[in-house]
Design a protein around this motif. Structure first.
Motif, PDB file in Angstrom:
ATOM      1  N   GLU A  63       0.876  -1.260  -0.135  1.00  0.00           N
ATOM      2  CA  GLU A  63      -0.006  -0.147  -0.110  1.00  0.00           C
ATOM      3  C   GLU A  63       0.922   1.307   0.072  1.00  0.00           C
ATOM      4  O   GLU A  63       0.668   2.253  -0.567  1.00  0.00           O
ATOM      5  CB  GLU A  63      -0.921   0.061   1.082  1.00  0.00           C
ATOM      6  CG  GLU A  63      -2.021  -1.045   1.068  1.00  0.00           C
ATOM      7  CD  GLU A  63      -2.865  -1.232   2.498  1.00  0.00           C
ATOM      8  OE1 GLU A  63      -2.570  -0.540   3.516  1.00  0.00           O
ATOM      9  OE2 GLU A  63      -4.035  -1.878   2.204  1.00  0.00           O
ATOM     10  N   ASP A  64       2.059   1.190   0.703  1.00  0.00           N
ATOM     11  CA  ASP A  64       2.703   2.319   0.845  1.00  0.00           C
ATOM     12  C   ASP A  64       3.403   2.549  -0.554  1.00  0.00           C
ATOM     13  O   ASP A  64       3.520   3.764  -1.111  1.00  0.00           O
ATOM     14  CB  ASP A  64       4.245   2.179   1.825  1.00  0.00           C
ATOM     15  CG  ASP A  64       3.540   2.243   3.282  1.00  0.00           C
ATOM     16  OD1 ASP A  64       2.289   2.655   3.389  1.00  0.00           O
ATOM     17  OD2 ASP A  64       4.179   1.876   4.276  1.00  0.00           O
ATOM     18  N   SER A  65       3.928   1.630  -1.116  1.00  0.00           N
ATOM     19  CA  SER A  65       4.423   1.908  -2.644  1.00  0.00           C
ATOM     20  C   SER A  65       3.431   2.396  -3.791  1.00  0.00           C
ATOM     21  O   SER A  65       3.815   3.090  -4.396  1.00  0.00           O
ATOM     22  CB  SER A  65       5.171   0.522  -2.895  1.00  0.00           C
ATOM     23  OG  SER A  65       4.185  -0.360  -3.719  1.00  0.00           O
ATOM     24  N   ARG A  66       2.257   1.934  -3.261  1.00  0.00           N
ATOM     25  CA  ARG A  66       1.204   2.251  -4.429  1.00  0.00           C
ATOM     26  C   ARG A  66       1.012   3.801  -4.118  1.00  0.00           C
ATOM     27  O   ARG A  66       0.725   4.532  -5.105  1.00  0.00           O
ATOM     28  CB  ARG A  66      -0.091   1.462  -4.189  1.00  0.00           C
ATOM     29  CG  ARG A  66       0.102   0.082  -4.896  1.00  0.00           C
ATOM     30  CD  ARG A  66      -1.092  -0.650  -4.810  1.00  0.00           C
ATOM     31  NE  ARG A  66      -1.128  -2.214  -5.416  1.00  0.00           N
ATOM     32  CZ  ARG A  66      -2.036  -2.817  -5.245  1.00  0.00           C
ATOM     33  NH1 ARG A  66      -3.136  -2.813  -4.521  1.00  0.00           N
ATOM     34  NH2 ARG A  66      -1.713  -4.150  -5.967  1.00  0.00           N
ATOM     35  N   SER A  67       0.854   4.094  -2.878  1.00  0.00           N
ATOM     36  CA  SER A  67       0.515   5.588  -2.275  1.00  0.00           C
ATOM     37  C   SER A  67       1.637   6.558  -3.020  1.00  0.00           C
ATOM     38  O   SER A  67       1.308   7.830  -3.184  1.00  0.00           O
ATOM     39  CB  SER A  67       0.274   5.666  -1.105  1.00  0.00           C
ATOM     40  OG  SER A  67       1.351   5.508  -0.197  1.00  0.00           O
ATOM     41  N   LYS A  68       2.975   5.962  -3.086  1.00  0.00           N
ATOM     42  CA  LYS A  68       4.270   6.889  -3.500  1.00  0.00           C
ATOM     43  C   LYS A  68       4.107   7.041  -4.936  1.00  0.00           C
ATOM     44  O   LYS A  68       4.818   7.934  -5.478  1.00  0.00           O
ATOM     45  CB  LYS A  68       5.238   6.453  -3.009  1.00  0.00           C
ATOM     46  CG  LYS A  68       5.490   6.273  -1.406  1.00  0.00           C
ATOM     47  CD  LYS A  68       6.851   5.726  -0.972  1.00  0.00           C
ATOM     48  CE  LYS A  68       6.719   5.570   0.334  1.00  0.00           C
ATOM     49  NZ  LYS A  68       8.287   5.152   0.942  1.00  0.00           N
ATOM     50  N   LYS A  69       3.313   6.382  -5.681  1.00  0.00           N
ATOM     51  CA  LYS A  69       3.329   6.611  -7.245  1.00  0.00           C
ATOM     52  C   LYS A  69       2.724   8.017  -7.616  1.00  0.00           C
ATOM     53  O   LYS A  69       1.937   8.331  -7.455  1.00  0.00           O
ATOM     54  CB  LYS A  69       3.029   5.321  -7.996  1.00  0.00           C
ATOM     55  CG  LYS A  69       3.860   4.117  -7.571  1.00  0.00           C
ATOM     56  CD  LYS A  69       3.498   2.933  -8.661  1.00  0.00           C
ATOM     57  CE  LYS A  69       4.389   1.855  -8.477  1.00  0.00           C
ATOM     58  NZ  LYS A  69       4.049   0.634  -9.225  1.00  0.00           N
TER      59      LYS A  69
END
Length: 69
Positions: A63-69
């Motif tokens: 979820e963190d990696s998706r929100s950083k995009k």
């Protein structure tokens, strides 16, 4: 002690032959180690089936990696 002649000859082998020599030697060593694994005994094996905490951590990272995009 291993003779230098044997080591020299082993170094001349191609990769496949070196791996075969390793396989033969490890197999012989394993056969002599009778106490390591006994045929009629069960051994515990870890399974990720009930690893809920690990799944939560992985989900948060995703979820963190998706929100950083």
């Amino acid at each position: 002690m291993v003779s230098p002649e044997i080591l020299t000859n082993l170094r001349k082998l191609n990769r496949a032959d070196k791996l075969y020599v390793i396989q033969v030697l490890v197999s012989e060593l394993a056969q002599k180690e009778e106490d390591l694994i006994k045929g009629e005994q069960s051994y515990p094996v870890w399974s990720p089936i009930d690893a809920f905490e690990a799944a939560d951590v992985m989900l948060k990272v995703l979820e963190d990696s998706r929100s950083k995009k």
